[in-house]
Design a protein around this motif. Structure first.
Motif, mmCIF file in Angstrom:
data_model
loop_
_atom_site.group_PDB
_atom_site.id
_atom_site.type_symbol
_atom_site.label_atom_id
_atom_site.label_comp_id
_atom_site.label_asym_id
_atom_site.label_seq_id
_atom_site.Cartn_x
_atom_site.Cartn_y
_atom_site.Cartn_z
ATOM 1 N N ALA A 208 0.833 -1.205 0.000
ATOM 2 C CA ALA A 208 0.000 0.000 0.000
ATOM 3 C C ALA A 208 0.865 1.252 0.000
ATOM 4 O O ALA A 208 0.521 2.260 -0.637
ATOM 5 C CB ALA A 208 -0.936 -0.006 1.210
ATOM 6 N N HIS A 209 1.988 1.196 0.702
ATOM 7 C CA HIS A 209 2.877 2.363 0.730
ATOM 8 C C HIS A 209 3.535 2.603 -0.616
ATOM 9 O O HIS A 209 3.794 3.754 -0.989
ATOM 10 C CB HIS A 209 3.926 2.195 1.833
ATOM 11 N N PHE A 210 3.802 1.538 -1.359
ATOM 12 C CA PHE A 210 4.291 1.730 -2.728
ATOM 13 C C PHE A 210 3.286 2.530 -3.545
ATOM 14 O O PHE A 210 3.650 3.469 -4.270
ATOM 15 C CB PHE A 210 4.565 0.374 -3.386
ATOM 16 N N LEU A 211 2.022 2.186 -3.448
ATOM 17 C CA LEU A 211 0.987 2.932 -4.165
ATOM 18 C C LEU A 211 0.903 4.366 -3.651
ATOM 19 O O LEU A 211 0.732 5.309 -4.427
ATOM 20 C CB LEU A 211 -0.362 2.239 -4.005
ATOM 21 N N LYS A 212 1.040 4.536 -2.346
ATOM 22 C CA LYS A 212 0.941 5.871 -1.746
ATOM 23 C C LYS A 212 2.044 6.791 -2.261
ATOM 24 O O LYS A 212 1.799 7.973 -2.528
ATOM 25 C CB LYS A 212 1.027 5.761 -0.221
ATOM 26 N N LEU A 213 3.255 6.267 -2.417
ATOM 27 C CA LEU A 213 4.365 7.100 -2.872
ATOM 28 C C LEU A 213 4.072 7.718 -4.232
ATOM 29 O O LEU A 213 4.250 8.927 -4.437
ATOM 30 C CB LEU A 213 5.646 6.264 -2.931
ATOM 31 N N GLY A 214 3.594 6.923 -5.160
ATOM 32 C CA GLY A 214 3.258 7.449 -6.481
ATOM 33 C C GLY A 214 2.034 8.333 -6.464
ATOM 34 O O GLY A 214 1.971 9.345 -7.175
ATOM 35 N N ARG A 215 1.064 7.967 -5.642
ATOM 36 C CA ARG A 215 -0.170 8.759 -5.550
ATOM 37 C C ARG A 215 0.119 10.154 -5.002
ATOM 38 O O ARG A 215 -0.356 11.167 -5.520
ATOM 39 C CB ARG A 215 -1.173 8.014 -4.665
ATOM 40 N N GLU A 216 0.926 10.252 -3.945
ATOM 41 C CA GLU A 216 1.267 11.564 -3.388
ATOM 42 C C GLU A 216 2.081 12.389 -4.379
ATOM 43 O O GLU A 216 1.934 13.623 -4.453
ATOM 44 C CB GLU A 216 2.048 11.391 -2.085
ATOM 45 N N PHE A 217 2.933 11.730 -5.132
ATOM 46 C CA PHE A 217 3.724 12.423 -6.148
ATOM 47 C C PHE A 217 2.805 13.077 -7.175
ATOM 48 O O PHE A 217 2.977 14.259 -7.521
ATOM 49 C CB PHE A 217 4.663 11.429 -6.818
ATOM 50 N N HIS A 218 1.806 12.350 -7.637
ATOM 51 C CA HIS A 218 0.862 12.908 -8.608
ATOM 52 C C HIS A 218 0.032 14.020 -7.998
ATOM 53 O O HIS A 218 -0.167 15.078 -8.617
ATOM 54 C CB HIS A 218 -0.064 11.811 -9.137
ATOM 55 N N GLU A 219 -0.473 13.804 -6.784
ATOM 56 C CA GLU A 219 -1.329 14.808 -6.154
ATOM 57 C C GLU A 219 -0.609 16.134 -5.954
ATOM 58 O O GLU A 219 -1.232 17.205 -6.027
ATOM 59 C CB GLU A 219 -1.831 14.291 -4.803
ATOM 60 N N ASN A 220 0.685 16.098 -5.714
ATOM 61 C CA ASN A 220 1.427 17.321 -5.419
ATOM 62 C C ASN A 220 2.105 17.949 -6.633
ATOM 63 O O ASN A 220 2.429 19.143 -6.598
ATOM 64 C CB ASN A 220 2.475 17.037 -4.340
ATOM 65 N N THR A 221 2.324 17.172 -7.669
ATOM 66 C CA THR A 221 2.999 17.715 -8.854
ATOM 67 C C THR A 221 2.118 17.718 -10.090
ATOM 68 O O THR A 221 2.415 18.445 -11.049
ATOM 69 C CB THR A 221 4.268 16.893 -9.186
ATOM 70 N N GLY A 222 1.053 16.922 -10.069
ATOM 71 C CA GLY A 222 0.232 16.773 -11.263
ATOM 72 C C GLY A 222 0.871 15.892 -12.310
ATOM 73 O O GLY A 222 0.298 15.651 -13.385
ATOM 74 N N SER A 223 2.056 15.361 -12.018
ATOM 75 C CA SER A 223 2.804 14.572 -12.991
ATOM 76 C C SER A 223 2.317 13.123 -13.024
ATOM 77 O O SER A 223 1.916 12.554 -12.004
ATOM 78 C CB SER A 223 4.290 14.593 -12.641
ATOM 79 N N THR A 224 2.382 12.543 -14.214
ATOM 80 C CA THR A 224 2.155 11.106 -14.374
ATOM 81 C C THR A 224 3.414 10.438 -14.931
ATOM 82 O O THR A 224 3.362 9.336 -15.467
ATOM 83 C CB THR A 224 0.961 10.840 -15.304
#
Length: 521
Positions: free
Chosen positions: A225-241
């Motif tokens: 779940a933390h692996f998913l969280k790392l990418g999810r937070e990255f997108h939420e804060n940068t808008g990047s995919t």
């Protein structure tokens, strides 16, 4: 041109060649001390508060990463804090991950031809990569490293170096998940040149793993779940995919396959035992290391007897939020719909099976349940926990069942691991035993409270038990000078996160009456 931080042999006890970099990286000299030893000693200048807390940051030439944006946040917060002891802890804690734990980072400026196209251990180590240790153990935990980076996610859109650092961490975690999804802690990639850390535990694990790749292989749902969280937070804060690479999607599918494998029943339709794909045994002098002092808990459990509510709650949230990321990226609607459905069903299952009736507190969430009506009523300081359910995004802190649960787990009669002593109190857990509570539990308690008095009391308790100017893993409730782990970066990250949350939502607690909210920009 200034040079930055890449840990060398002297600081980390490793033979690592520093790579040329930009202004965020520097060559560390052999005069840099081992930070485990350094953090256990006091250094000046000391705070102006009554506790006279030490300054525990390494000198600039010994820091493993640096960011002007991070330094600005430190200046902004510490200049506003009324409590100068609290300011000193923030000064030490907020940059601790960057200062001390970025063991290996490859970005565009130091990427060699070898790094650009490197595939070893059936992994792809090409491109951006970041290996982050937990602190005094030279290994990366998926859980720890994700939380260690959380505070810097908000700055990643403004700081390209932080952006690359986090993107590299996502890519490194992707390889770990693909390579050994049932494992929780990992060695530095072989291409880094860092010697693997020795783990003296003797485990028998299936599927087997390489000790040059894995540090420890205990299956923990929340690691995935933390692996998913790392990418999810990255997108939420940068808008990047940008993190949604072919390898990331392969890691995602590995997560889903692992969930499916661990969801299979222990017994088939004919009541015959079916061996799970993952098995774990550890040689030890006690019956069950994780449960050695757990009251009323049997030392030996049947396979998959227990299901932990907090990790399942966290996974339900991250599946749904990852679905949102995929929708935003476009072109992945079917997969996003699958993740949404999986997350919804898992959340429903947690509520259906995890809520039980307590004779004193009413309907509460059990920490663990089995398939036969059994349950364990307790909480553990580690996140995810029952206390952290609002923090995880699983429910609102005003939820009545959560409030009932909160009352239960923050009382001695409701939680065997709520520990009180003459000097300290809080939630501990089986990992340390019945004398030590974790500062992290008080920080999560503060982050999930709307009561200003409770928030301040929790923060003050942590401050008064952090006499080395850093947050420890656990504190002896009868002696705050007795602690475990002088260098535990995740705990420092949670402290800084707590201060930043209170600064944004209840600034008067930290900055005085009529203070303006402070948010990281």
């Amino acid at each position: 041109m200034s040079l930055s931080t890449f840990l060398t042999a002297a600081l980390l006890g490793l033979q690592v060649n520093a790579l040329p970099g930009r202004n965020h990286q520097a060559v560390v000299t052999r005069d840099c001390p081992d930070y485990t030893t350094y953090s256990a000693q006091k250094h000046g200048p000391y705070s102006d508060g009554p506790l006279k807390l030490p300054f525990q940051r390494p000198v600039e030439s010994c820091r493993t990463f640096s960011s002007e944006k991070v330094e600005k946040v430190i200046d902004d917060i510490t200049s506003r804090l009324v409590d100068k002891d609290l300011a000193q802890i923030f000064r030490n804690a907020y940059p601790n991950t960057l200062d001390t734990t970025i063991r290996w980072h490859v970005d565009d400026s130091n990427m060699t031809a070898m790094h650009r196209n490197t595939k070893r251990e059936n992994a792809d180590w090409s491109g951006l990569q970041t290996f982050i240790v937990t602190g005094d153990i030279n290994a990366e935990w998926l859980r720890d490293s994700t939380n260690q980076l959380t505070n810097y996610q908000k700055l990643a859109s403004q700081d390209k170096d932080l952006y690359n650092l986090i993107l590299g961490a996502i890519r490194t975690q992707s390889e770990f998940v693909i390579g050994s999804p049932y494992c929780n802690a990992f060695q530095a990639p072989s291409v880094s040149g860092i010697k693997p850390e020795n783990n003296t535990q003797v485990d028998t694990v299936h599927p087997p793993y390489s000790k040059s790749f894995v540090y420890e292989c205990k299956y923990e749902l929340d690691s995935l779940a933390h692996f998913l969280k790392l990418g999810r937070e990255f997108h939420e804060n940068t808008g990047s995919t940008e993190h949604l690479t072919e390898r990331w999607f392969k890691a995602l599918q590995t997560v889903l396959d692992s969930i499916d494998a661990q969801s299979k029943p222990t017994f088939n339709s004919k009541s015959q035992y079916v061996k799970n794909v993952y098995t774990f045994q550890r040689q030890t002098t006690i019956a069950a290391p994780a449960l050695s002092e757990a009251p009323s808990v049997p030392a030996m459990m049947p396979p998959f007897y227990l299901t932990l509510s907090p990790p399942n709650a966290m996974m339900s949230v991250e599946l749904q939020k990852t679905a949102t990321v995929l929708k935003a990226a476009g072109g992945h609607d079917d997969l996003a719909d699958e993740l949404q459905e999986r997350g919804n069903k898992l959340a429903e299952a947690v509520r259906k099976h995890g809520i039980v009736n307590h004779p004193v507190y009413g309907d509460v969430y059990a920490f663990e349940v089995d398939g036969y009506g059994g349950r364990i009523l307790m909480d553990d300081a580690n996140v995810p926990s029952l206390l952290s359910l609002p923090y995880l995004g699983f429910l609102d802190e005003t939820d009545q069942v959560y409030q009932n649960t909160r009352k239960m787990i923050t009382s001695k009669d409701g939680n065997p691991y709520f520990l009180e002593g003459s000097d300290f109190h809080g939630i501990g857990g089986p990992h340390i035993g019945l004398t030590n509570a974790w500062p992290m539990s008080l920080l999560i308690q503060a982050q999930t409270s709307e009561n200003a008095t409770e928030i301040k009391e929790c923060i003050d308790l942590v401050r008064d038990s952090s006499l080395l100017g850093l947050i420890h893993e656990s504190i002896n409730v009868n002696n705050v000078t007795a602690y475990t782990r002088p260098w535990f970066s995740w705990a420092n990250s949670v402290f800084a996160q707590t201060i930043l949350k209170v600064a944004a939502e209840k600034p008067e607690i930290l900055f005085g009456d009529d203070a303006e909210p402070y948010t990281v920009q």
